[in-house]
Structure formats: C-alpha cells, structure tokens
Motif scaffolding. Structure first.
Motif, PDB file in Angstrom:
ATOM      1  N   VAL A 152      -7.870  -0.659  -4.398  1.00 27.08           N
ATOM      2  CA  VAL A 152      -6.923  -1.760  -4.249  1.00 27.08           C
ATOM      3  C   VAL A 152      -7.608  -3.083  -4.557  1.00 27.08           C
ATOM      4  CG1 VAL A 152      -7.368  -1.766  -1.769  1.00 27.08           C
ATOM      5  CG2 VAL A 152      -5.421  -2.988  -2.638  1.00 27.08           C
ATOM      6  N   PRO A 197      -2.611   0.539  -6.765  1.00 25.36           N
ATOM      7  CA  PRO A 197      -1.391  -0.252  -6.639  1.00 25.36           C
ATOM      8  C   PRO A 197      -1.047  -1.041  -7.892  1.00 25.36           C
ATOM      9  CG  PRO A 197      -3.172  -1.279  -5.430  1.00 25.36           C
ATOM     10  CD  PRO A 197      -3.692   0.045  -5.890  1.00 25.36           C
ATOM     11  N   GLN A 214       0.717   1.588  -9.691  1.00 28.67           N
ATOM     12  CA  GLN A 214       1.503   2.414  -8.776  1.00 28.67           C
ATOM     13  C   GLN A 214       1.456   3.894  -9.177  1.00 28.67           C
ATOM     14  OE1 GLN A 214       5.296   0.883  -7.354  1.00 28.67           O
ATOM     15  NE2 GLN A 214       4.863  -1.115  -8.253  1.00 28.67           N
ATOM     16  N   HIS A 266       1.077   4.469  -1.251  1.00 27.56           N
ATOM     17  CA  HIS A 266       2.152   3.895  -2.066  1.00 27.56           C
ATOM     18  C   HIS A 266       3.208   3.266  -1.157  1.00 27.56           C
ATOM     19  CE1 HIS A 266       4.863   3.199  -5.331  1.00 27.56           C
ATOM     20  NE2 HIS A 266       5.755   4.098  -4.923  1.00 27.56           N
ATOM     21  N   HIS A 320       1.984   0.019   0.022  1.00 24.10           N
ATOM     22  CA  HIS A 320       2.096  -0.998  -1.024  1.00 24.10           C
ATOM     23  C   HIS A 320       3.513  -1.545  -1.091  1.00 24.10           C
ATOM     24  CE1 HIS A 320       1.526  -3.066  -4.819  1.00 24.10           C
ATOM     25  NE2 HIS A 320       2.457  -2.326  -5.397  1.00 24.10           N
ATOM     26  N   THR A 362      -0.385  -3.162   2.898  1.00 22.67           N
ATOM     27  CA  THR A 362      -1.696  -3.335   2.258  1.00 22.67           C
ATOM     28  C   THR A 362      -2.209  -4.761   2.404  1.00 22.67           C
ATOM     29  OG1 THR A 362      -1.087  -1.636   0.663  1.00 22.67           O
ATOM     30  CG2 THR A 362      -2.959  -3.042   0.095  1.00 22.67           C
TER      31      THR A 362
END
Length: 306
Positions: free
Chosen positions: A47, A153, A156, A192, A195, A200
């Motif tokens: 990330v 992210p 994705q 996910h 996110h 996150t």
C-alpha cells in the motif's frame, strides 16, 4: 469444502499470467507496507499510502534472497488464461482442480461483499485476482513471488503465485487444504474491503504489537471470517459445505503466518516491536471473531487493545 457442481464460474474475475515471460528486471519503485519484510514476506499488504508514498528502490532486494523466487513449474499449470482457466466452467471443475477452486473462492468472496457493502452504504467494486509465476508488474511496482500473496490498492487487484500454497506447508508448517487456501484469498479481499471503506487511511504506525499495520492485518483476518460465516448461505451460494475441519485448517494457516511463529522459525527469537501482522494467537482470534459473529461490526480492531 465443496462447491455447487451446477454453479457457473466467472473466470473474468481472474487474470491468469502464469507462464508469461518474466519481467526484464525488478527495477522501478515499490511501496511495501508492513515493515520487517526481509523476515516476514508472506500474506503482506502492499500500500503506497502506508509509507506516505515512500518506497524502497531497486525492487525487493534482500527479501528475494531470504525467500527465493518460485521457479516456473512449481505452480502447476502455466498455460495462458485462454487455455488453463477456460476449463473452469462450473463448481464441478472447482471440486476437481486447484486453480478452478481458487476461481470459485474469488467468486464467492466477491459475491458476498458485493451484497454486504452496498447494504452498509458503500458501493462495491470488483477486484481481479492475478495468478502469476515468479515475478509480476503491478500498480504498486514490481513484485516477486517471494513477497507472498498481496493486494495492491493502486490497481485494486489481488496477486498470488499459487506456489505459495506449497510453501505455506513446506516453509511455514501449515497443514494446508482447500479452506486454508480460501482463507488466504479471503484475507486479501479483506484488504480490498478496507480500501473501499477507507480503513486503510487509518494506518499511521507501521510496526509493533499494537501498531496500525497489525490492526489492519487482523481486521482483514476478521473480514475473512465474516465471509466464511456467510459462504454457504445467501442466494445461490457457490459453496455448499464447510466442515469444522475446514475452519480448523483456516485457523491453522492463520497461525502459521503469525509474526511470532515466523520470527521464531527464521530468526530464532521473537521481537514484537517489529510485528506487522500480529501473533498467531491474534490472527486466530480475529478470524474466529468474524466467523462466529458474521458481522463487520465485530471487526473493529482499531479500538482498544488487540
């Protein structure tokens, strides 16, 4: 774990890059969250925002020496998607073939979150899973299979070299099994969900037993448990049966990738101040929390001690 033999599989949710030509090099910049990756290197969360946009240059460096890159052939079939996954048509195929089983798990996990998140006011966006061999280019930079399964992210997508499942048993001592594999996928899709929900962005501290990084990972474990609770229910579930042994294999896999277990195995000592994923006991606790409660509200790892 068994799948509905008549259920159709959606292979568009998986991009199969196994057998593709390896990257020319591991150059470029990669932002890797979690810290201590030269020791851990498994089930990590990539990330950019975790390091404030910072990164380590020159690829994965010493990490690939601690955990050598999986060689072609170790992941089973290496045919392009048009050949390999074209045979993954139904749940019957998922009950027979490992790669088709992962496709079915991806379908099941996304089916659940596509129903659950809108119910909570959050639109769900599908995330592809990418099967690769050895090395892969991602929206977060270049990565090798030494990193283990991860979620990026920036694009994705969930990335996995299926050879990791063999290493989960041979290197990390997990018992393995179909649901142990499913737990790994569900954990990454938990990232996910984080996110999409903005969780996150809460990450500030990168290491330590009470760090935000650990809290993020434990929440992803909890979200995996929430999915497992609902995997055999709802409209037209792909999974028709989960047994106590299946759940036990998932818990075993969660423990196998606990920071304390990995540090003791590869360093000979445990250093909680460098933890990025949580202990074996914590990972089991939070998966169980999600599984028994079946509710995202049970997954608030950011409040109080963990």
């Amino acid at each position: 774990m068994e799948f509905d033999e008549d259920a159709g599989l959606d292979t568009s949710q998986v991009s199969d890059q196994r057998g593709a030509s390896p990257l020319g090099g591991m150059g470029g910049r990669i932002a890797v969250g979690g810290g201590g990756l030269g020791v851990i290197g498994v089930v990590i969360y990539i990330v950019v925002s975790l390091l404030g946009g910072g990164s380590s240059s020159g690829g994965l460096g010493g990490l690939t020496q601690l955990f050598p890159t999986t060689q072609p052939g170790q992941t089973g079939a290496t045919a392009p998607a048009s050949q390999a996954l074209s045979e993954c048509r139904t749940g019957a195929d998922a009950n027979k073939r490992a790669d088709c089983r992962i496709v079915a798990v991806v379908n099941s996990v996304q089916q659940y979150w596509a129903q659950e998140l809108p119910r909570r006011g959050v639109p769900y966006q599908q995330a592809q899973t990418v099967f690769f061999t050895g090395q892969v280019s991602t929206g977060c930079g270049a990565a090798s299979s030494a990193v283990g399964p991860f979620y990026c992210p920036a694009d994705q997508r969930v990335y996995i070299d299926l050879g990791f499942y063999q290493e989960l048993q041979s290197k990390f001592g997990a018992k393995g099994g179909p649901f142990a594999e499913a737990y790994v996928i569900a954990h990454e899709y938990g990232h996910h969900v984080q996110h999409l929900t903005g969780q996150t962005e809460r990450v500030r501290t990168e290491q330590g037993p009470q760090s935000d990084a650990v809290r993020l990972e434990l929440q992803a474990d909890c979200y995996a448990g929430v999915w497992a609770n609902h995997a055999t229910s709802g409209p037209q579930p792909l999974i028709t049966r989960l047994t106590p042994d299946d759940i036990a294999s998932g818990l075993d896999a969660a423990a196998a990738v606990g920071d304390d277990r990995i540090q003791k195995e590869f360093q000979g000592k445990v250093n909680p101040e460098s933890w990025t994923h949580g202990s074996a006991a914590q990972r089991q606790k939070w998966f169980t929390n999600g599984y028994e409660r079946g509710d995202m509200a049970a997954c608030d790892t950011f409040s109080g001690p963990i």
